[in-house]
Design an enzyme around this catalytic site. Structure first.
Site, PDB file in Angstrom:
ATOM      1  N   GLN A 153       0.910  -1.199  -0.004  1.00 43.13           N
ATOM      2  CA  GLN A 153       0.018   0.038  -0.008  1.00 43.13           C
ATOM      3  C   GLN A 153       0.947   1.097   0.064  1.00 43.13           C
ATOM      4  O   GLN A 153       1.808   1.446   0.871  1.00 43.13           O
ATOM      5  CB  GLN A 153      -0.800  -0.156   1.218  1.00 43.13           C
ATOM      6  N   TYR A 182      -5.885  10.883   4.808  1.00 39.93           N
ATOM      7  CA  TYR A 182      -4.579  11.132   4.356  1.00 39.93           C
ATOM      8  C   TYR A 182      -4.531  12.144   3.048  1.00 39.93           C
ATOM      9  O   TYR A 182      -5.388  12.498   2.571  1.00 39.93           O
ATOM     10  CB  TYR A 182      -3.691   9.824   4.534  1.00 39.93           C
ATOM     11  N   ARG A 187      -7.658   2.468  -2.439  1.00 37.24           N
ATOM     12  CA  ARG A 187      -8.630   2.359  -1.315  1.00 37.24           C
ATOM     13  C   ARG A 187      -9.187   3.868  -1.255  1.00 37.24           C
ATOM     14  O   ARG A 187      -8.262   4.810  -1.192  1.00 37.24           O
ATOM     15  CB  ARG A 187      -7.726   2.078  -0.276  1.00 37.24           C
ATOM     16  N   GLY A 237      -9.483  -7.232   9.281  1.00 43.52           N
ATOM     17  CA  GLY A 237      -8.326  -6.340   9.693  1.00 43.52           C
ATOM     18  C   GLY A 237      -7.954  -6.987  11.007  1.00 43.52           C
ATOM     19  O   GLY A 237      -7.051  -7.838  11.002  1.00 43.52           O
ATOM     20  N   ARG A 238      -8.150  -6.151  12.146  1.00 45.91           N
ATOM     21  CA  ARG A 238      -7.959  -6.627  13.488  1.00 45.91           C
ATOM     22  C   ARG A 238      -7.835  -8.381  13.916  1.00 45.91           C
ATOM     23  O   ARG A 238      -6.982  -8.704  14.243  1.00 45.91           O
ATOM     24  CB  ARG A 238      -8.425  -5.921  14.622  1.00 45.91           C
TER      25      ARG A 238
END
Length: 371
Positions: free
Chosen positions: A106, A188, A235, A325-326
């Site tokens: 990424q 971002y 993304r 994810g987690r």
């Protein structure tokens, strides 16, 4: 085992074609910042072990990786601009490939979500406009510090940032990755250009939707010239508030962006569904399935999915690939646990960031007798 095997009632575990690749299943590992590179952003054997342990995912999207020293916003995050970083990532790509996995890198520039402590020469972080995020902190070597007002980029500087993306894409290719994902989400830099809350520019990069999406299109163009579209994903997070981001009217903005991206024949669109909670008709009326219908490639959904929600998403054809994810933090063999109905291990949040082996490569996989 008391639970029904998930692979008997879902195609979540069936192969899927993504660009030139045949993925082993429809489960992707989301990029997870863990802050375990060196201070110079060099990954090493630790990352190779970590990702190889999780290579049963159909696709690994490795942790967000800075495209340049300016793109850094957290301590000990990895980079992809120097020969040392390329050499370090080669350990990871080889380890994942040796396990039969696929891994994309990424590409990340944090923009204003940084601090002078993390910037070359102690300079101010950059952004489309000099708009400070409210109540945001940067993770520095001295702990968390408030994020101040960034410096607005000059128009002539933007071409240099696009060139940084292209250079990082070339480095990722040299490092042996299977593809790259452009990070245009989570508040971002690229999303800062997209969103009218953070983009107050009056040049060709601000104002209209066409102008605010311009840098994203330029980055995609530069990166696909390195990789080809079928090995590039992107993304986005249209409804997220992370990083004090937001847009007054996200639906026309993101529909326009996605329609423009179709010209590049990208491998996938990775959508963080954010505050929708999986609701196809969330408050505000922006059904994110409109993005799927508008996009020509695979649709990857990311929304704190459980197994049951993932199966439902596939049954209702809401996504082609489901991103977890987690759960991958504490379950290196997450795919097998989901497949077999085995319980998931709980992660220790105290070891999410920084540190070394503990909480990173020491979570055990199931033994054959415990599945």
């Amino acid at each position: 085992m008391s639970q029904t095997r998930a692979d008997q009632r879902s195609d979540l575990f069936d192969p899927v074609e993504l660009g030139p690749y045949r993925l082993a299943n429809r489960i992707a590992m989301a990029p997870l910042t863990r802050s375990r590179a060196t201070d110079d952003g060099v990954p090493g054997e630790l990352q190779a072990i970590h990702y190889a342990q999780r290579a049963s995912a159909g696709l690994i999207i490795n942790e967000a990786t800075n495209i340049s020293p300016q793109g850094k916003g957290y301590i000990r995050t990895p980079g992809i601009w120097s020969p040392e970083q390329v050499a370090g990532w080669k350990l990871t790509t080889k380890a994942v490939h040796d396990k039969g996995g696929r891994i994309f890198l990424q590409l990340w520039h944090v923009g204003r979500i940084s601090h002078p402590d993390l910037q070359p020469g102690g300079q101010l972080p950059v952004a489309p406009s000099a708009v400070a995020p409210e109540n945001q902190q940067a993770y520095t070597a001295e702990g968390f510090k408030p994020i101040g007002t960034p410096r607005a980029l000059e128009t002539e500087e933007i071409a240099g940032i696009v060139a940084d993306y292209a250079h990082a894409a070339k480095c990722a290719l040299e490092a042996g990755f299977d593809g790259v994902e452009i990070h245009a989400a989570n508040g971002y830099l690229l999303q800062q250009f997209l969103s009218d809350k953070t983009n107050k520019r009056t040049d060709q990069y601000g104002g209209s939707i066409e102008n605010r999406t311009r840098i994203v299109r330029e980055v995609v163009d530069a990166v696909t010239k390195v990789w080809g579209g079928d090995r590039v994903g992107i993304r986005i997070s249209p409804l997220t508030k992370f990083g004090d981001i937001g847009d007054s009217d996200p639906e026309p903005l993101y529909l326009s962006l996605v329609e423009e991206l179709n010209a590049y024949n990208l491998a996938y669109l990775h959508v963080i569904e954010g505050d929708t909670g999986g609701d196809r008709n969330p408050p505000g009326g922006f059904d994110l399935q409109k993005l799927r219908r508008a996009f020509n490639g695979l649709f990857m959904a990311n929304n704190n999915y459980t197994l049951e929600l993932a199966i439902k998403a596939r049954e209702e054809d809401l996504a082609d690939i489901i991103c977890f994810g987690r759960p991958f933090i504490s379950n290196p063999d997450l795919v097998e646990r989901l497949r077999s109905g085995a319980p998931l291990a709980e992660a220790d949040p105290n070891t999410f960031y920084a540190g070394e082996e503990r909480g990173y490569i020491d979570y055990p996989a199931l033994t054959p007798t415990s599945a």
